[in-house]
Design a protein around this motif. Structure first.
Motif, PDB file in Angstrom:
ATOM      1  N   TRP A 287     -77.218  77.827  94.475  1.00  0.00           N
ATOM      2  CA  TRP A 287     -76.782  76.663  94.750  1.00  0.00           C
ATOM      3  C   TRP A 287     -75.241  76.283  94.752  1.00  0.00           C
ATOM      4  O   TRP A 287     -74.823  75.614  95.612  1.00  0.00           O
ATOM      5  CB  TRP A 287     -77.259  75.753  93.762  1.00  0.00           C
ATOM      6  CG  TRP A 287     -76.940  75.229  92.448  1.00  0.00           C
ATOM      7  CD1 TRP A 287     -77.609  76.048  91.359  1.00  0.00           C
ATOM      8  CD2 TRP A 287     -76.025  74.630  91.985  1.00  0.00           C
ATOM      9  NE1 TRP A 287     -76.858  75.684  90.147  1.00  0.00           N
ATOM     10  CE2 TRP A 287     -75.764  74.917  90.388  1.00  0.00           C
ATOM     11  CE3 TRP A 287     -74.964  73.776  92.439  1.00  0.00           C
ATOM     12  CZ2 TRP A 287     -75.074  74.103  89.519  1.00  0.00           C
ATOM     13  CZ3 TRP A 287     -74.101  73.105  91.495  1.00  0.00           C
ATOM     14  CH2 TRP A 287     -73.876  73.525  90.227  1.00  0.00           C
TER      15      TRP A 287
ATOM     16  N   TRP B 220     -73.498  69.788  90.277  1.00  0.00           N
ATOM     17  CA  TRP B 220     -74.781  69.682  90.477  1.00  0.00           C
ATOM     18  C   TRP B 220     -74.945  68.370  90.980  1.00  0.00           C
ATOM     19  O   TRP B 220     -75.777  67.900  92.040  1.00  0.00           O
ATOM     20  CB  TRP B 220     -75.874  69.901  89.505  1.00  0.00           C
ATOM     21  CG  TRP B 220     -77.293  69.688  89.665  1.00  0.00           C
ATOM     22  CD1 TRP B 220     -78.065  68.487  89.264  1.00  0.00           C
ATOM     23  CD2 TRP B 220     -77.911  70.434  90.466  1.00  0.00           C
ATOM     24  NE1 TRP B 220     -79.361  68.621  89.735  1.00  0.00           N
ATOM     25  CE2 TRP B 220     -79.382  69.890  90.464  1.00  0.00           C
ATOM     26  CE3 TRP B 220     -77.797  71.733  91.154  1.00  0.00           C
ATOM     27  CZ2 TRP B 220     -80.287  70.512  91.124  1.00  0.00           C
ATOM     28  CZ3 TRP B 220     -78.819  72.180  91.831  1.00  0.00           C
ATOM     29  CH2 TRP B 220     -80.221  71.566  91.596  1.00  0.00           C
ATOM     30  N   GLY B 221     -74.490  67.324  90.560  1.00  0.00           N
ATOM     31  CA  GLY B 221     -74.434  65.902  91.207  1.00  0.00           C
ATOM     32  C   GLY B 221     -73.811  65.722  92.536  1.00  0.00           C
ATOM     33  O   GLY B 221     -74.473  65.367  93.463  1.00  0.00           O
TER      34      GLY B 221
ATOM     35  N   TYR C  42     -73.593  68.494  94.558  1.00  0.00           N
ATOM     36  CA  TYR C  42     -74.427  69.224  95.487  1.00  0.00           C
ATOM     37  C   TYR C  42     -75.573  68.348  95.742  1.00  0.00           C
ATOM     38  O   TYR C  42     -76.023  68.354  97.201  1.00  0.00           O
ATOM     39  CB  TYR C  42     -74.983  70.571  94.611  1.00  0.00           C
ATOM     40  CG  TYR C  42     -76.207  71.132  95.398  1.00  0.00           C
ATOM     41  CD1 TYR C  42     -75.930  72.075  96.315  1.00  0.00           C
ATOM     42  CD2 TYR C  42     -77.384  71.046  94.708  1.00  0.00           C
ATOM     43  CE1 TYR C  42     -76.910  72.784  97.041  1.00  0.00           C
ATOM     44  CE2 TYR C  42     -78.513  71.787  95.275  1.00  0.00           C
ATOM     45  CZ  TYR C  42     -78.050  72.681  96.282  1.00  0.00           C
ATOM     46  OH  TYR C  42     -79.339  73.164  97.152  1.00  0.00           O
ATOM     47  N   CYS C  43     -76.440  67.663  94.941  1.00  0.00           N
ATOM     48  CA  CYS C  43     -77.561  67.048  95.270  1.00  0.00           C
ATOM     49  C   CYS C  43     -76.979  65.824  96.329  1.00  0.00           C
ATOM     50  O   CYS C  43     -77.569  65.566  97.225  1.00  0.00           O
ATOM     51  CB  CYS C  43     -78.106  66.096  93.973  1.00  0.00           C
ATOM     52  SG  CYS C  43     -78.740  67.462  93.002  1.00  0.00           S
ATOM     53  N   PHE C  44     -75.773  64.961  96.056  1.00  0.00           N
ATOM     54  CA  PHE C  44     -75.344  64.065  96.893  1.00  0.00           C
ATOM     55  C   PHE C  44     -75.238  64.715  98.344  1.00  0.00           C
ATOM     56  O   PHE C  44     -75.523  64.052  99.217  1.00  0.00           O
ATOM     57  CB  PHE C  44     -74.188  63.646  96.423  1.00  0.00           C
ATOM     58  CG  PHE C  44     -73.616  62.466  97.176  1.00  0.00           C
ATOM     59  CD1 PHE C  44     -74.112  61.106  97.514  1.00  0.00           C
ATOM     60  CD2 PHE C  44     -72.272  62.746  97.942  1.00  0.00           C
ATOM     61  CE1 PHE C  44     -73.531  60.272  98.430  1.00  0.00           C
ATOM     62  CE2 PHE C  44     -71.709  62.019  98.885  1.00  0.00           C
ATOM     63  CZ  PHE C  44     -72.227  60.822  99.076  1.00  0.00           C
TER      64      PHE C  44
ATOM     65  N   ARG D  49     -76.324  67.375  99.757  1.00  0.00           N
ATOM     66  CA  ARG D  49     -77.676  67.955 100.405  1.00  0.00           C
ATOM     67  C   ARG D  49     -78.578  66.794 101.136  1.00  0.00           C
ATOM     68  O   ARG D  49     -78.872  66.751 102.159  1.00  0.00           O
ATOM     69  CB  ARG D  49     -78.549  68.279  99.279  1.00  0.00           C
ATOM     70  CG  ARG D  49     -78.482  69.797  99.309  1.00  0.00           C
ATOM     71  CD  ARG D  49     -79.245  70.952  98.905  1.00  0.00           C
ATOM     72  NE  ARG D  49     -80.460  70.785  99.682  1.00  0.00           N
ATOM     73  CZ  ARG D  49     -81.781  71.435  99.279  1.00  0.00           C
ATOM     74  NH1 ARG D  49     -81.643  71.967  98.391  1.00  0.00           N
ATOM     75  NH2 ARG D  49     -82.443  71.495 100.266  1.00  0.00           N
ATOM     76  N   ARG D  50     -78.439  65.591 100.061  1.00  0.00           N
ATOM     77  CA  ARG D  50     -79.059  64.185 100.851  1.00  0.00           C
ATOM     78  C   ARG D  50     -78.245  63.860 102.161  1.00  0.00           C
ATOM     79  O   ARG D  50     -79.072  63.444 103.271  1.00  0.00           O
ATOM     80  CB  ARG D  50     -78.915  63.068  99.721  1.00  0.00           C
ATOM     81  CG  ARG D  50     -80.093  63.327  98.712  1.00  0.00           C
ATOM     82  CD  ARG D  50     -80.246  62.173  97.934  1.00  0.00           C
ATOM     83  NE  ARG D  50     -80.837  62.459  96.510  1.00  0.00           N
ATOM     84  CZ  ARG D  50     -80.171  62.506  95.466  1.00  0.00           C
ATOM     85  NH1 ARG D  50     -78.935  61.979  95.323  1.00  0.00           N
ATOM     86  NH2 ARG D  50     -80.750  62.919  94.480  1.00  0.00           N
TER      87      ARG D  50
END
Length: 47
Positions: A6, A35-36, A38-40, A42-43
């Motif tokens: 990731w 990580w936050g 990354y998640c943002f 990715r969305r």
């Protein structure tokens, strides 16, 4: 997900969304904060 996987994908997302200016702050962020991000990103990439 393996942390190396990731983090590698995060680098690609940061390059893709470089206009957002997030890349300059990455060195000062914790893994949890990364990580936050990354998640943002990715969305955003998924539409």
């Amino acid at each position: 997900m393996n942390s190396g996987t990731w983090l590698d994908e995060l680098n690609g997302l940061l390059a893709r969304f470089s206009g957002m200016g997030i890349g300059a702050d990455v060195a000062t962020l914790s893994l949890c904060e990364l990580w936050g991000i990354y998640c943002f990103l990715r969305r955003l990439a998924e539409g």
